[in-house]
Design a protein around this motif. Structure first.
Motif, PDB file in Angstrom:
ATOM      1  N   ALA A   2      -1.754  14.383   1.970  1.00  0.00           N
ATOM      2  CA  ALA A   2      -1.389  13.120   1.322  1.00  0.00           C
ATOM      3  C   ALA A   2      -2.630  12.298   1.016  1.00  0.00           C
ATOM      4  O   ALA A   2      -3.723  12.540   1.543  1.00  0.00           O
ATOM      5  N   ALA A   6      -3.778   8.105   0.754  1.00  0.00           N
ATOM      6  CA  ALA A   6      -3.450   6.714   1.063  1.00  0.00           C
ATOM      7  C   ALA A   6      -4.104   5.824   0.019  1.00  0.00           C
ATOM      8  O   ALA A   6      -5.289   5.990  -0.287  1.00  0.00           O
ATOM      9  N   PRO A  25      -5.077   0.882   1.551  1.00  0.00           N
ATOM     10  CA  PRO A  25      -4.483   0.659   2.870  1.00  0.00           C
ATOM     11  C   PRO A  25      -4.873  -0.688   3.474  1.00  0.00           C
ATOM     12  O   PRO A  25      -5.970  -1.201   3.212  1.00  0.00           O
ATOM     13  N   VAL A  79      -8.439   8.868   0.877  1.00  0.00           N
ATOM     14  CA  VAL A  79      -8.151   7.438   0.919  1.00  0.00           C
ATOM     15  C   VAL A  79      -8.791   6.856  -0.329  1.00  0.00           C
ATOM     16  O   VAL A  79      -9.975   7.089  -0.584  1.00  0.00           O
ATOM     17  N   ALA A 139       2.115   8.940   8.038  1.00  0.00           N
ATOM     18  CA  ALA A 139       1.654  10.316   7.820  1.00  0.00           C
ATOM     19  C   ALA A 139       2.198  11.246   8.898  1.00  0.00           C
ATOM     20  O   ALA A 139       2.608  12.378   8.603  1.00  0.00           O
ATOM     21  N   VAL A 177      -0.200   3.288   8.624  1.00  0.00           N
ATOM     22  CA  VAL A 177      -0.413   4.386   7.682  1.00  0.00           C
ATOM     23  C   VAL A 177      -0.436   5.710   8.435  1.00  0.00           C
ATOM     24  O   VAL A 177       0.152   6.715   7.996  1.00  0.00           O
ATOM     25  N   SER A 186       0.870  -1.173   0.000  1.00  0.00           N
ATOM     26  CA  SER A 186       0.000   0.000   0.000  1.00  0.00           C
ATOM     27  C   SER A 186       0.906   1.222   0.000  1.00  0.00           C
ATOM     28  O   SER A 186       2.117   1.113   0.220  1.00  0.00           O
ATOM     29  N   TYR A 187       0.299   2.377  -0.253  1.00  0.00           N
ATOM     30  CA  TYR A 187       1.119   3.569  -0.474  1.00  0.00           C
ATOM     31  C   TYR A 187       0.539   4.788   0.230  1.00  0.00           C
ATOM     32  O   TYR A 187      -0.684   4.912   0.405  1.00  0.00           O
ATOM     33  N   LEU A 188       1.441   5.696   0.610  1.00  0.00           N
ATOM     34  CA  LEU A 188       1.084   7.022   1.075  1.00  0.00           C
ATOM     35  C   LEU A 188       1.855   8.003   0.201  1.00  0.00           C
ATOM     36  O   LEU A 188       3.084   7.925   0.117  1.00  0.00           O
ATOM     37  N   ILE A 242      -3.834  13.205   5.974  1.00  0.00           N
ATOM     38  CA  ILE A 242      -4.406  12.357   4.927  1.00  0.00           C
ATOM     39  C   ILE A 242      -5.750  12.956   4.524  1.00  0.00           C
ATOM     40  O   ILE A 242      -6.688  12.989   5.328  1.00  0.00           O
TER      41      ILE A 242
END
Length: 454
Positions: A25, A27, A30, A51, A41, A37, A16-18, A48
């Motif tokens: 940001a 996400a 997730p 999402v 952050a 996560v 998964s990515y941020l 965030i």
């Protein structure tokens, strides 16, 4: 400037990515345990604000709904996905601003699922990365057979078209950041060429981009592997909206309770490494190593919903296993114990054990008076197998123990980990077993007769 943080879920073979800028940001896909996560952050000092899901996942329970709830972020889900919770439906071409000149553009990429959506991260309007979920992976694509068998070929063709769309619309230097493909069974094949890639690289190595559609589809469908049984439960859980997780320690079970749970037919799972388990364990318990692929193989084998008690050598090992299991919907162990096997059995009882060996040990012993049991998947066995061996894939063994012929069973897989699980199942059933803890390539080297596939 932008950043992209990658969170590896090694037990599931996913990422998964941020991604974001100085203040905000997004996400992407997730995991259910969202604390990591949130920690990422906080480390970046960003909020965030979005999402996003690339699709309704079939191989793990998402943390998207919970992450959006605790952060106040907008929850973006492909519009075609049928869900039972409030979300922001995303359609092809929709764009949201993440931070300053950083935005995210949705690109419809059906194939892994009908509603699958990729997201292009752009800085000042220029693509810098694309989050491809289960669409374009590293050297392969996501499998198209997890939704409905009658749709498989149609989705396979859609995968080809989606890959070509991404390749046509994005610059060669665009980073490709998939969710699947690092061991996940959502991948149609093992990834190749390392753990990073770009659109330009994929144009030269990915069969979806180097092969005509008919050849690609024929090969893709021929190579599809077994589907883990627990996948049946993941999609519905994600569509319904997963509940928050509880990672507090389970109730402590003493030796008498462990014995009672075994007597009731419940699963007692020993998380220690396979060497320690073979040397001594609670009779009737099963061995799923905490540092192996417990999040894949325990939920694949256990009857869904059956209570499970976890035995660990430390609180840390127990906590790590809990975290892995909530990701696939095993929310709360019935009980747990930490320490040593002697502490887990009533006073006066003895520990069970079984021997371990290698393919050289099997060759030295000889195969005439033993049962050689191969627990690899069909696709693995097709590459060669020991002559006269019995084949029952590991995920079928628990329900087919009665098919294993009489005699001492030498059980093997491709590397030893699944053989250890199988040996524990056989041992619990009262069989004499030897776990072959060795790589399959060593079988021929040891002088055993290996039959090539037909």
């Amino acid at each position: 400037m932008f950043f992209i943080d990658t969170m590896d879920l090694e037990g599931l073979g996913n990422r998964s990515y941020l991604a974001g800028g100085r203040r905000a940001a997004v996400a992407v896909d997730p995991p259910r345990d969202v604390d990591q996560v949130l920690t990422a952050a906080a480390r970046r000092g960003v909020r965030i604000v979005y999402v996003v899901e690339t699709h309704i996942h079939n191989d793990y329970v998402t943390g998207g709904l919970e992450l959006a709830r605790v952060t106040g972020a907008a929850y973006l889900v492909p519009a075609g996905a049928h869900v039972s919770f409030a979300r922001v439906p995303v359609a092809d071409g929709d764009t949201v601003t993440v931070d300053g000149g950083l935005d995210l553009r949705a690109v419809a990429t059906p194939g892994h699922t009908p509603h699958h959506t990729s997201y292009v991260l752009r800085e000042q309007g220029q693509p810098v990365a694309v989050f491809t979920g289960g669409s374009l992976l590293i050297g392969t694509v996501g499998r198209p057979d997890l939704v409905e068998p009658r749709l498989t070929e149609q989705l396979a063709r859609a995968q080809h078209a989606s890959a070509h769309r991404l390749a046509a619309e994005l610059p060669d230097e665009t980073s490709v950041l998939p969710t699947h493909g690092f061991g996940s069974f959502c991948s149609s094949a093992q990834t190749s060429g390392g753990d990073t890639t770009t659109i330009g690289t994929e144009k030269s190595v990915n069969a979806a981009l180097t092969t005509d559609v008919d050849s690609f589809v024929a090969r893709l469908l021929a190579d599809l592997d077994d589907i883990p049984a627990y996948y049946t439960h993941m999609g519905p859980a994600n569509s319904a909206g997963p509940a928050p997780v509880d990672l507090t320690p389970p109730a402590v079970a003493d030796a008498d309770e462990i014995a009672a749970r075994l007597a009731a037919g419940e699963w007692v799972v020993d998380l220690r490494n396979r060497v320690a388990f073979a040397e001594g364990h609670v009779a009737g318990s099963f061995n799923f190593e905490a540092d192996g692929r417990i999040a894949t193989y325990l939920p694949w084998l256990i009857p869904w919903g059956k209570p499970v008690t976890l035995l660990a050598e430390s609180p840390e090992q127990l906590a790590d296993a809990q975290r892995e299991l909530v990701r696939v919907g095993i929310d709360r162990p019935a009980a747990a114990a930490t320490g040593t096997p002697r502490q887990w059995i009533p006073e006066g009882d003895g520990l069970a054990s079984f021997p371990r060996s290698t393919f050289a040990g099997l060759a030295e012993h000889g195969t005439d008076d033993v049962v050689v049991l191969d627990v690899r998947r069909d696709s693995e066995r097709a590459g060669g197998y020991i002559a006269d061996s019995v084949h029952i894939p590991i995920h079928r063994l628990h329900e087919r123990l009665g098919e294993v012929p009489a005699g001492t069973v030498w059980v093997h897989c491709a590397g030893g980990a699944r053989a250890a699980v199988a040996a524990s199942l056989l041992d619990a059933a009262g069989r004499d077993v030897v776990a072959v803890d060795d790589g399959f390539d060593a079988a021929a080297e040891a002088g055993l007769t290996v039959v090539a596939s037909g």
